[in-house]
Design a protein around this motif. Sequence first.
Motif, short mmCIF file in Angstrom:
data_model
loop_
_atom_site.label_atom_id
_atom_site.label_comp_id
_atom_site.label_asym_id
_atom_site.label_seq_id
_atom_site.Cartn_x
_atom_site.Cartn_y
_atom_site.Cartn_z
N TYR A 69 0.83 -1.21 0.00
CA TYR A 69 0.00 0.00 0.00
C TYR A 69 0.87 1.26 0.00
CZ TYR A 69 -3.32 3.58 1.02
OH TYR A 69 -4.06 4.73 0.93
N MET A 70 1.85 1.31 0.87
CA MET A 70 2.69 2.50 1.00
C MET A 70 3.48 2.81 -0.27
SD MET A 70 1.89 3.63 3.86
CE MET A 70 1.28 3.18 5.47
N HIS A 71 3.79 1.76 -1.04
CA HIS A 71 4.53 1.95 -2.29
C HIS A 71 3.59 2.04 -3.50
CE1 HIS A 71 7.98 0.92 0.22
NE2 HIS A 71 8.68 1.58 -0.69
N LYS A 72 2.30 2.25 -3.22
CA LYS A 72 1.28 2.46 -4.25
C LYS A 72 1.18 1.30 -5.25
CE LYS A 72 1.44 7.52 -3.95
NZ LYS A 72 1.08 7.56 -2.60
N LYS A 73 1.39 0.10 -4.77
CA LYS A 73 1.22 -1.09 -5.61
C LYS A 73 -0.22 -1.57 -5.59
CE LYS A 73 5.57 -1.28 -6.74
NZ LYS A 73 6.03 -1.16 -8.12
N VAL A 74 -0.99 -1.18 -4.55
CA VAL A 74 -2.43 -1.46 -4.47
C VAL A 74 -3.13 -0.22 -3.91
CG1 VAL A 74 -2.17 -3.97 -4.15
CG2 VAL A 74 -2.28 -2.47 -2.15
N ARG A 75 -4.40 -0.05 -4.30
CA ARG A 75 -5.21 1.04 -3.73
C ARG A 75 -6.03 0.56 -2.54
NH1 ARG A 75 -8.78 4.17 -7.71
NH2 ARG A 75 -9.11 5.36 -5.79
N TYR A 76 -6.40 -0.72 -2.59
CA TYR A 76 -7.23 -1.30 -1.53
C TYR A 76 -6.66 -2.64 -1.11
CZ TYR A 76 -10.53 2.12 -3.32
OH TYR A 76 -11.12 3.29 -3.74
N LEU A 77 -6.84 -2.96 0.16
CA LEU A 77 -6.44 -4.26 0.69
C LEU A 77 -7.68 -4.98 1.21
CD1 LEU A 77 -3.27 -3.13 2.67
CD2 LEU A 77 -3.29 -4.65 0.66
N ILE A 78 -7.93 -6.14 0.65
CA ILE A 78 -9.01 -7.00 1.12
C ILE A 78 -8.42 -7.90 2.19
CG2 ILE A 78 -10.74 -8.73 0.49
CD1 ILE A 78 -10.18 -7.75 -2.49
N LEU A 79 -8.96 -7.83 3.39
CA LEU A 79 -8.46 -8.62 4.51
C LEU A 79 -9.43 -9.77 4.71
CD1 LEU A 79 -7.77 -5.58 6.86
CD2 LEU A 79 -6.30 -6.53 5.06
N SER A 80 -9.00 -10.95 4.29
CA SER A 80 -9.90 -12.09 4.29
C SER A 80 -9.41 -13.17 5.23
CB SER A 80 -10.00 -12.66 2.86
OG SER A 80 -10.98 -13.66 2.80
N GLY A 81 -10.34 -13.73 5.99
CA GLY A 81 -9.95 -14.79 6.92
C GLY A 81 -11.12 -15.26 7.75
N ALA A 82 -10.82 -16.13 8.67
CA ALA A 82 -11.84 -16.74 9.51
C ALA A 82 -12.32 -15.78 10.60
CB ALA A 82 -11.30 -18.02 10.15
N HIS A 83 -13.59 -15.90 10.91
CA HIS A 83 -14.23 -15.15 11.99
C HIS A 83 -15.30 -16.08 12.56
CE1 HIS A 83 -17.42 -12.05 13.23
NE2 HIS A 83 -16.57 -12.20 14.23
N ASP A 84 -14.86 -16.97 13.42
CA ASP A 84 -15.79 -18.01 13.85
C ASP A 84 -16.14 -17.98 15.34
OD1 ASP A 84 -13.31 -18.81 14.68
OD2 ASP A 84 -13.38 -20.79 13.78
N ARG A 85 -15.56 -17.07 16.06
CA ARG A 85 -15.87 -16.96 17.49
C ARG A 85 -15.87 -15.49 17.86
NH1 ARG A 85 -11.89 -20.82 17.27
NH2 ARG A 85 -10.32 -19.51 18.24
N GLN A 86 -16.47 -15.17 18.99
CA GLN A 86 -16.53 -13.80 19.46
C GLN A 86 -15.15 -13.18 19.58
OE1 GLN A 86 -18.54 -13.32 23.18
NE2 GLN A 86 -18.13 -11.13 23.29
N TYR A 87 -14.18 -13.98 19.98
CA TYR A 87 -12.84 -13.45 20.23
C TYR A 87 -11.82 -13.86 19.17
CZ TYR A 87 -15.00 -12.48 24.69
OH TYR A 87 -15.85 -12.03 25.66
N TYR A 88 -12.28 -14.44 18.06
CA TYR A 88 -11.36 -14.86 17.00
C TYR A 88 -11.82 -14.26 15.69
CZ TYR A 88 -8.17 -17.56 14.18
OH TYR A 88 -7.17 -17.92 13.30
N ASN A 89 -11.06 -13.33 15.16
CA ASN A 89 -11.43 -12.63 13.94
C ASN A 89 -10.14 -12.21 13.22
OD1 ASN A 89 -12.28 -10.71 12.01
ND2 ASN A 89 -14.04 -10.15 13.26
N GLU A 90 -9.70 -13.06 12.28
CA GLU A 90 -8.46 -12.78 11.55
C GLU A 90 -8.49 -11.45 10.79
OE1 GLU A 90 -7.27 -17.48 10.90
OE2 GLU A 90 -8.01 -16.31 9.21
N PRO A 91 -9.57 -11.16 10.03
CA PRO A 91 -9.58 -9.88 9.30
C PRO A 91 -9.51 -8.66 10.22
CG PRO A 91 -11.21 -11.36 8.39
CD PRO A 91 -10.71 -12.00 9.65
N MET A 92 -10.21 -8.72 11.33
CA MET A 92 -10.19 -7.57 12.24
C MET A 92 -8.81 -7.41 12.88
SD MET A 92 -11.63 -4.91 13.36
CE MET A 92 -13.31 -5.08 12.80
N ALA A 93 -8.16 -8.52 13.18
CA ALA A 93 -6.79 -8.45 13.73
C ALA A 93 -5.86 -7.79 12.71
CB ALA A 93 -6.30 -9.84 14.11
#
Length: 171
Positions: free
Chosen positions: A48-72
Amino acid sequence: ATQGTMSSDLQQVSPVEYGLVLGTSPKRMDGTSSIFFEERVKAAALLYMHKKVRYLILSGAHDRQYYNEPMAMYKVLLQLGVPQEALILDEEGDNTLTSIKRAKQSLDLRKLIIVTQRFHGYRALYIGRCSGIDTFVFDAERTSSCMFTWTLVREVLARVKVLLDLHVLRK
């Protein structure tokens, strides 16, 4: 078949609209930080900082109240200086195939940079190609190859599974 489509050298990365950061646990079983997680978010911030992408899609598991890969990933990327408006959360990317297919369907992608480690990148690249996306993998591995036995076994099994998913089950 992967020559020219995977690198950790920013000079070899052509700018595109979207980067997809594949999820991994932010913590290891013993509670310490995961090197795979740290490397992926740092690599994503670098793109992102080197302008190679405009947006980052953060994809991952979110299966419990306290486990959320994208939010981390989101929280760390904000700390690394990536603005909120450049981050897209996909909390239903439970595996590599699902993450790539969801990115393509929701954004009608033609080109994509996938951020992950080299050992995982081969499978991600294959899925991207099978999905009709011009895919480049930005290799997030900054440490000496740290292929742990379990990681290697898991990756071999995951490669077999993706072949079955794509070519037998037609997912």
